[in-house]
Design an enzyme around this catalytic site. Structure first.
Site, short mmCIF file in Angstrom:
data_model
loop_
_atom_site.label_atom_id
_atom_site.label_comp_id
_atom_site.label_asym_id
_atom_site.label_seq_id
_atom_site.Cartn_x
_atom_site.Cartn_y
_atom_site.Cartn_z
N ASP A 174 0.81 -1.22 0.00
CA ASP A 174 0.00 0.00 0.00
C ASP A 174 0.84 1.27 0.00
O ASP A 174 2.05 1.22 0.17
CB ASP A 174 -0.96 -0.01 1.21
CG ASP A 174 -0.29 -0.52 2.50
OD1 ASP A 174 0.95 -0.50 2.58
OD2 ASP A 174 -1.02 -0.91 3.42
N ASN A 194 -7.24 -3.05 14.77
CA ASN A 194 -8.64 -3.37 14.46
C ASN A 194 -8.77 -4.56 13.51
O ASN A 194 -9.84 -4.82 12.97
CB ASN A 194 -9.34 -2.13 13.85
CG ASN A 194 -8.73 -1.71 12.52
OD1 ASN A 194 -7.81 -2.35 12.01
ND2 ASN A 194 -9.25 -0.65 11.93
N HIS A 237 -7.13 -4.97 10.62
CA HIS A 237 -6.91 -4.71 9.19
C HIS A 237 -5.62 -5.37 8.72
O HIS A 237 -4.70 -5.60 9.51
CB HIS A 237 -6.94 -3.21 8.85
CG HIS A 237 -5.75 -2.41 9.28
ND1 HIS A 237 -5.85 -1.15 9.83
CD2 HIS A 237 -4.41 -2.66 9.22
CE1 HIS A 237 -4.65 -0.67 10.08
NE2 HIS A 237 -3.76 -1.57 9.72
N GLU A 272 -9.69 -2.14 5.74
CA GLU A 272 -10.29 -1.87 7.06
C GLU A 272 -11.48 -2.81 7.29
O GLU A 272 -11.98 -3.43 6.34
CB GLU A 272 -10.74 -0.41 7.11
CG GLU A 272 -9.63 0.61 6.92
CD GLU A 272 -8.70 0.75 8.13
OE1 GLU A 272 -8.73 -0.11 9.05
OE2 GLU A 272 -7.93 1.72 8.15
#
Ligand code: F6R
Length: 240
Positions: free
Chosen positions: A67, A135, A137, A142
Site C-alpha cells: 500500500d 482493528n 486490518h 479496514e
C-alpha cells in the site's frame, strides 16, 4: 494457519527471517510481497544483516508492496516508498526498478489502481509479509472490506489514522486515504507470513485465530489460506 508463538520481538524477527530465506533460497527470482509499519522493521534489519554477512542475494527478486498513502511520493519521508528504500531496499542488492509500490501522487487514482492490480496479476507473490492493525486490518483493508476486493482506494478508519499518527508531526498530517492491495490480491500469494508483536495487537490476534471468519475482521480471511504462518510474541499472543 500455522501459529508460532515466540518470546519477544527479536525472536519474532529471527523466525520471520528463516521463513523468508527459505523462499528466497529456493527461488532466486522470488516475488516478495512486502509491508511497511513498525512490525517488519526487525525482519528487514535481519535481511540486511544476512545479506551483508552471508551474501544472500535479491538481485533477481521482484518486490510488490501492500500500500501507499494517497498524496505522498518518495520526496516525503512519511511515504511508504521512502520507508522501503530506507529500511530495506538500500541495504540489500534488489534492483530498485524491480520494486513496486502504488504511486501515491498518481493524477488518476482509478487508473493507478487498475495499473497496480494488473501488475499484481503478473507478479504473484511467492511470499507476502503482513502486519496487522489493532482493528484487524491487513494492508489498508479496514473492517468491512469485501473478501473478494482487489486494489482500491480506501478512506482510512479513525483508529488507523490515530495509530499511524505516531509517525507524523501531528494527527492532521496523516493522509486520509490510501491505495491498497485488496484482500483477494493478498490471498493470491503462494505463502503468507503475518507478524504481530505487543499488547496492542492481542485482541486482533485473538480474533484472527479464534474468532469467526468475517469481513468485520479482515485478517480472518487468512485462515482460509492453504499456507499461512502467524508469528507472534507473547504479548500479542496472550489470548491464544
Ligand atoms: C503496512 C500495512 C499495515 C500495517 C499495520 C500494522 O504496509 O499495510 O496494515 O501492517 O497497520 O502496522 P504496525 O506494524 O506499524 O503496527
Amino acid at each position: 494457519m500455522k501459529v508460532i508463538k515466540v518470546k519477544n520481538y527479536e525472536e519474532m524477527s529471527e523466525e520471520a527471517l528463516k521463513v523468508v530465506l527459505e523462499v528466497v533460497k529456493g527461488n532466486e527470482g522470488s516475488v516478495l510481497g512486502l509491508a511497511t509499519g513498525s512490525t517488519p522493521l526487525g525482519l528487514y534489519a535481519k535481511m540486511a544483516q544476512d545479506h551483508k554477512e552471508n551474501g544472500t542475494s535479491y538481485a533477481e527478486c521482484r518486490a510488490v508492496n501492500l500500500d501507499e498513502y494517497v498524496g505522498l511520493d518518495a520526496s516525503s519521508d512519511q511515504s511508504y516508498v521512502y520507508f522501503m528504500r530506507e529500511n530495506l531496499f538500500k541495504h540489500i542488492d534488489i534492483k530498485l526498478e524491480n520494486t513496486h509500490i502504488p504511486n501515491g501522487k498518481a493524477p488518476d487514482k482509478n487508473a493507478e489502481c487498475a495499473r497496480y492490480n494488473a501488475l499484481l496479476g503478473e507478479l504473484r507473490q511467492d511470499i507476502q509479509v503482513l502486519g496487522i492493525g489493532s482493528n484487524g486490518h491487513i494492508a489498508f483493508n479496514e473492517p468491512g472490506t469485501a473478501f473478494d476486493s482487489v486494489t482500491h482506494i480506501v478512506d482510512l478508519a479513525e483508529s488507523t489514522i490515530k495509530d499511524n499518527s505516531r509517525l507524523f508531526n501531528s494527527i492532521d498530517e496523516v493522509p486520509r486515504q490510501a491505495f491498497t492491495m485488496g484482500l483477494s490480491n493478498i490471498m493470491n500469494a503462494k505463502k503468507i507470513l503475518i507478524l504481530a508483536n505487543g499488547e496492542g495487537k492481542a485482541n486482533a490476534i485473538r480474533e484472527l485465530v479464534l474468532g469467526e471468519i468475517r469481513e468485520e475482521v479482515p485478517a480472518s480471511i487468512l485462515r482460509n489460506h492453504p499456507d499461512c504462518i502467524l508469528i507472534c510474541d507473547e504479548s500479542a499472543g496472550k489470548y491464544i
